[in-house]
Design a protein around this motif. Structure first.
Motif, PDB file in Angstrom:
ATOM      1  N   PRO A 136     -24.347  42.071  -8.499  1.00 46.68           N
ATOM      2  CA  PRO A 136     -25.040  43.156  -9.201  1.00 46.68           C
ATOM      3  C   PRO A 136     -24.085  43.955 -10.086  1.00 46.68           C
ATOM      4  N   GLY A 137     -24.510  44.169 -11.335  1.00 48.58           N
ATOM      5  CA  GLY A 137     -23.737  44.987 -12.252  1.00 48.58           C
ATOM      6  C   GLY A 137     -22.584  44.276 -12.917  1.00 48.58           C
ATOM      7  N   ARG A 138     -22.368  42.991 -12.608  1.00 50.50           N
ATOM      8  CA  ARG A 138     -21.203  42.286 -13.143  1.00 50.50           C
ATOM      9  C   ARG A 138     -21.562  41.221 -14.161  1.00 50.50           C
ATOM     10  N   ASN A 139     -22.839  41.058 -14.464  1.00 53.72           N
ATOM     11  CA  ASN A 139     -23.194  40.029 -15.442  1.00 53.72           C
ATOM     12  C   ASN A 139     -23.221  40.619 -16.847  1.00 53.72           C
ATOM     13  N   ASP A 140     -23.440  39.756 -17.813  1.00 48.83           N
ATOM     14  CA  ASP A 140     -23.404  40.186 -19.209  1.00 48.83           C
ATOM     15  C   ASP A 140     -24.787  40.483 -19.771  1.00 48.83           C
ATOM     16  N   ASN A 141     -25.810  40.346 -18.943  1.00 48.88           N
ATOM     17  CA  ASN A 141     -27.161  40.554 -19.445  1.00 48.88           C
ATOM     18  C   ASN A 141     -27.427  42.029 -19.725  1.00 48.88           C
ATOM     19  N   ALA A 142     -27.985  42.312 -20.885  1.00 48.87           N
ATOM     20  CA  ALA A 142     -28.393  43.680 -21.213  1.00 48.87           C
ATOM     21  C   ALA A 142     -29.734  43.952 -20.552  1.00 48.87           C
ATOM     22  N   GLY A 143     -29.897  45.152 -20.000  1.00 50.73           N
ATOM     23  CA  GLY A 143     -31.095  45.490 -19.257  1.00 50.73           C
ATOM     24  C   GLY A 143     -32.227  45.990 -20.128  1.00 50.73           C
ATOM     25  N   ALA A 144     -33.192  46.634 -19.476  1.00 51.15           N
ATOM     26  CA  ALA A 144     -34.425  47.053 -20.141  1.00 51.15           C
ATOM     27  C   ALA A 144     -34.469  48.549 -20.424  1.00 51.15           C
ATOM     28  N   PHE A 145     -33.348  49.261 -20.269  1.00 50.89           N
ATOM     29  CA  PHE A 145     -33.282  50.621 -20.786  1.00 50.89           C
ATOM     30  C   PHE A 145     -32.947  50.520 -22.270  1.00 50.89           C
ATOM     31  N   ALA A 146     -33.854  49.891 -22.985  1.00 44.34           N
ATOM     32  CA  ALA A 146     -33.676  49.597 -24.408  1.00 44.34           C
ATOM     33  C   ALA A 146     -35.038  49.280 -25.005  1.00 44.34           C
ATOM     34  N   THR A 147     -35.113  49.270 -26.328  1.00 44.49           N
ATOM     35  CA  THR A 147     -36.384  49.014 -26.999  1.00 44.49           C
ATOM     36  C   THR A 147     -36.874  47.594 -26.759  1.00 44.49           C
ATOM     37  N   TYR A 148     -35.925  46.651 -26.755  1.00 42.36           N
ATOM     38  CA  TYR A 148     -36.283  45.242 -26.565  1.00 42.36           C
ATOM     39  C   TYR A 148     -35.422  44.637 -25.455  1.00 42.36           C
ATOM     40  N   LYS A 149     -35.968  43.601 -24.811  1.00 44.18           N
ATOM     41  CA  LYS A 149     -35.260  42.875 -23.762  1.00 44.18           C
ATOM     42  C   LYS A 149     -35.441  41.381 -24.015  1.00 44.18           C
ATOM     43  N   ARG A 150     -34.301  40.672 -24.098  1.00 48.38           N
ATOM     44  CA  ARG A 150     -34.372  39.222 -24.193  1.00 48.38           C
ATOM     45  C   ARG A 150     -34.308  38.639 -22.791  1.00 48.38           C
ATOM     46  N   THR A 151     -35.131  37.644 -22.535  1.00 44.26           N
ATOM     47  CA  THR A 151     -35.129  37.005 -21.228  1.00 44.26           C
ATOM     48  C   THR A 151     -35.462  35.533 -21.383  1.00 44.26           C
ATOM     49  N   ARG A 152     -35.198  34.764 -20.349  1.00 48.56           N
ATOM     50  CA  ARG A 152     -35.621  33.373 -20.346  1.00 48.56           C
ATOM     51  C   ARG A 152     -37.124  33.294 -20.121  1.00 48.56           C
ATOM     52  N   ALA A 153     -37.707  32.253 -20.668  1.00 54.20           N
ATOM     53  CA  ALA A 153     -39.148  32.065 -20.497  1.00 54.20           C
ATOM     54  C   ALA A 153     -39.529  31.931 -19.032  1.00 54.20           C
ATOM     55  N   THR A 154     -38.604  31.381 -18.228  1.00 50.73           N
ATOM     56  CA  THR A 154     -38.884  31.159 -16.808  1.00 50.73           C
ATOM     57  C   THR A 154     -38.763  32.429 -15.976  1.00 50.73           C
ATOM     58  N   GLU A 155     -38.303  33.509 -16.582  1.00 47.81           N
ATOM     59  CA  GLU A 155     -38.072  34.749 -15.841  1.00 47.81           C
ATOM     60  C   GLU A 155     -39.100  35.820 -16.169  1.00 47.81           C
ATOM     61  N   LEU A 156     -40.282  35.364 -16.569  1.00 45.20           N
ATOM     62  CA  LEU A 156     -41.393  36.252 -16.888  1.00 45.20           C
ATOM     63  C   LEU A 156     -42.616  35.885 -16.061  1.00 45.20           C
ATOM     64  N   LEU A 157     -43.445  36.898 -15.798  1.00 43.22           N
ATOM     65  CA  LEU A 157     -44.756  36.667 -15.199  1.00 43.22           C
ATOM     66  C   LEU A 157     -45.790  37.366 -16.057  1.00 43.22           C
ATOM     67  N   ALA A 158     -46.993  36.821 -16.079  1.00 46.14           N
ATOM     68  CA  ALA A 158     -48.078  37.445 -16.824  1.00 46.14           C
ATOM     69  C   ALA A 158     -48.558  38.698 -16.104  1.00 46.14           C
ATOM     70  N   LEU A 159     -48.828  39.739 -16.866  1.00 46.51           N
ATOM     71  CA  LEU A 159     -49.431  40.938 -16.288  1.00 46.51           C
ATOM     72  C   LEU A 159     -50.852  40.597 -15.861  1.00 46.51           C
ATOM     73  N   PRO A 160     -51.183  40.739 -14.567  1.00 47.67           N
ATOM     74  CA  PRO A 160     -52.548  40.408 -14.136  1.00 47.67           C
ATOM     75  C   PRO A 160     -53.603  41.220 -14.880  1.00 47.67           C
ATOM     76  N   ALA A 161     -54.706  40.586 -15.208  1.00 45.98           N
ATOM     77  CA  ALA A 161     -55.785  41.260 -15.924  1.00 45.98           C
ATOM     78  C   ALA A 161     -56.257  42.469 -15.138  1.00 45.98           C
ATOM     79  N   GLY A 162     -56.365  43.593 -15.822  1.00 45.74           N
ATOM     80  CA  GLY A 162     -56.860  44.807 -15.202  1.00 45.74           C
ATOM     81  C   GLY A 162     -55.817  45.639 -14.477  1.00 45.74           C
ATOM     82  N   LEU A 163     -54.596  45.119 -14.327  1.00 42.91           N
ATOM     83  CA  LEU A 163     -53.557  45.876 -13.616  1.00 42.91           C
ATOM     84  C   LEU A 163     -52.881  46.835 -14.579  1.00 42.91           C
ATOM     85  N   ASP A 164     -52.858  48.108 -14.225  1.00 45.40           N
ATOM     86  CA  ASP A 164     -52.205  49.137 -15.028  1.00 45.40           C
ATOM     87  C   ASP A 164     -50.716  48.815 -15.144  1.00 45.40           C
ATOM     88  N   PRO A 165     -50.159  48.826 -16.372  1.00 42.78           N
ATOM     89  CA  PRO A 165     -48.724  48.567 -16.511  1.00 42.78           C
ATOM     90  C   PRO A 165     -47.848  49.496 -15.681  1.00 42.78           C
TER      91      PRO A 165
END
Length: 346
Positions: free
Chosen positions: A114-143
């Motif tokens: 933790p804290g030692r990788n080079d990935n930039a986090g999401a305290f930013a306007t945009y976040k790049r991620t791998r396609a495999t590291e995403l899940l769909a927001l379930p329909a009707g679920l409040d963000p």
């Protein structure tokens, strides 16, 4: 792909307890990447360590409890399309090590510290991620609710590792976000009795609001002396979830177990505890850890959030703070002036 700016805002760590919102380049998507516009990102307890205590490297930015919308997709990124509402998921495990083969991705030998990788986090306007590291927001679920998926996944993993089941008595040490989520999740599992120990008054109120049967202060716990290693205290519990990372809490928690009980270490801390080995031996106690998630932890978490059975609004602080208010919110959390999960809106 939508037209994107060349730069974005990010809350960049300058040093321990120092953040500056800076303009940085928008990440390139790459062949297998997805670029997401971050809608909300929760502040994790580990973020407090990374930022306020300087565990992370200067020049990086944190944030891993996020939801957003896809704005760009690489040619090899699979099923994602621009406009998809998504939830940030777990890092892709290697898939080949012993931990992965045992369906325990939290033990993947290819993981970063933790804290030692080079990935930039999401305290930013945009976040790049791998396609495999995403899940769909379930329909009707409040963000706002979906932003709890990552910490809820951690709480569910702790319950799994502790073998928590209906009819048991469980003690939760610390009513921070993970402790509070564990309490709320156990309330849906027919756990017989949930007790929470928490020094902060606001968090004791939160623990009761999300489902604890009773709350105590640390001094209320009876801790037998080292000369009484086999003594079982009155009101002993089947499982202790140590969610504070506090040395004294870990040591006291061990003494609250029934014979054959289990303590799960969930909270991260630097000051190591000193456990009585005779108590462990004579009572055949189990001490284990819980790091990250079950293999399907995010799916479990999103399903539980979508069920409407959790007191989401009690778990969240009202509204959201901008990047410019991130450091003040972190200080308020660390000092106990806020009890619930704080969401950041970049």
């Amino acid at each position: 792909m939508t037209e994107l700016p060349a730069e974005m805002d990010a809350a960049v760590l300058q040093g321990p307890g120092q953040i500056e919102v800076q303009a940085v380049p928008v990440p390139e998507v790459g062949d297998d990447g997805v670029l997401v516009a971050v809608d909300l990102c929760g502040i994790c307890g580990s973020d407090l360590h990374m930022v306020l205590e300087g565990w992370a490297r200067p020049g990086t930015w944190q944030g891993h409890e996020w939801v957003g919308r896809v704005v760009a997709v690489g040619p090899d990124a699979g099923r994602w399309q621009v406009g998809d509402a998504v939830v940030g998921g777990p890092s892709e495990p290697c898939g080949t090590c012993a931990g992965c083969r045992a369906h325990r991705p939290s033990l993947c030998s290819g993981r970063d510290d933790p804290g030692r990788n080079d990935n930039a986090g999401a305290f930013a306007t945009y976040k790049r991620t791998r396609a495999t590291e995403l899940l769909a927001l379930p329909a009707g679920l409040d963000p706002r609710a979906a932003a709890l998926a990552e910490p809820l996944g951690i709480a569910l993993h702790a319950l799994h590792n502790g073998g928590v089941a209906a009819g048991q008595r469980v003690l939760v040490l610390g009513a921070g976000p993970i402790g509070a989520l564990a309490i709320a999740a156990m309330r849906t599992m027919d756990v017989a009795e949930i007790t929470c120990v928490e020094p902060n008054a606001l968090r004791r109120e939160l623990a009761l609001a999300v489902g604890a049967d009773r709350v105590l202060e640390p001094d209320d716990l009876v801790v037998p002396s080292i000369a009484e290693p086999s003594l079982v205290v009155e009101g002993a519990v089947d499982v202790v979830l140590e969610c504070s990372g506090n040395r004294a809490a870990m040591e006291a928690g061990l003494a609250q177990l029934v014979r054959g009980g289990t303590m799960v270490l969930v909270g991260a801390g630097i000051d190591p505890p000193r456990f009585d080995p005779n108590r462990i031996l004579l009572n055949e106690l189990v001490i284990t850890g819980a790091f990250n998630y079950d293999a399907d932890g995010f799916e479990q978490a999103l399903a539980l959030l979508a069920s409407g059975r959790l007191p989401v609004e009690a778990l969240l602080e009202p509204g959201a703070v901008p990047l410019a208010g991130l450091l003040d919110a972190m200080r308020d959390l660390a000092d106990g002036r806020l009890a619930g999960k704080v969401l950041v809106q970049p």
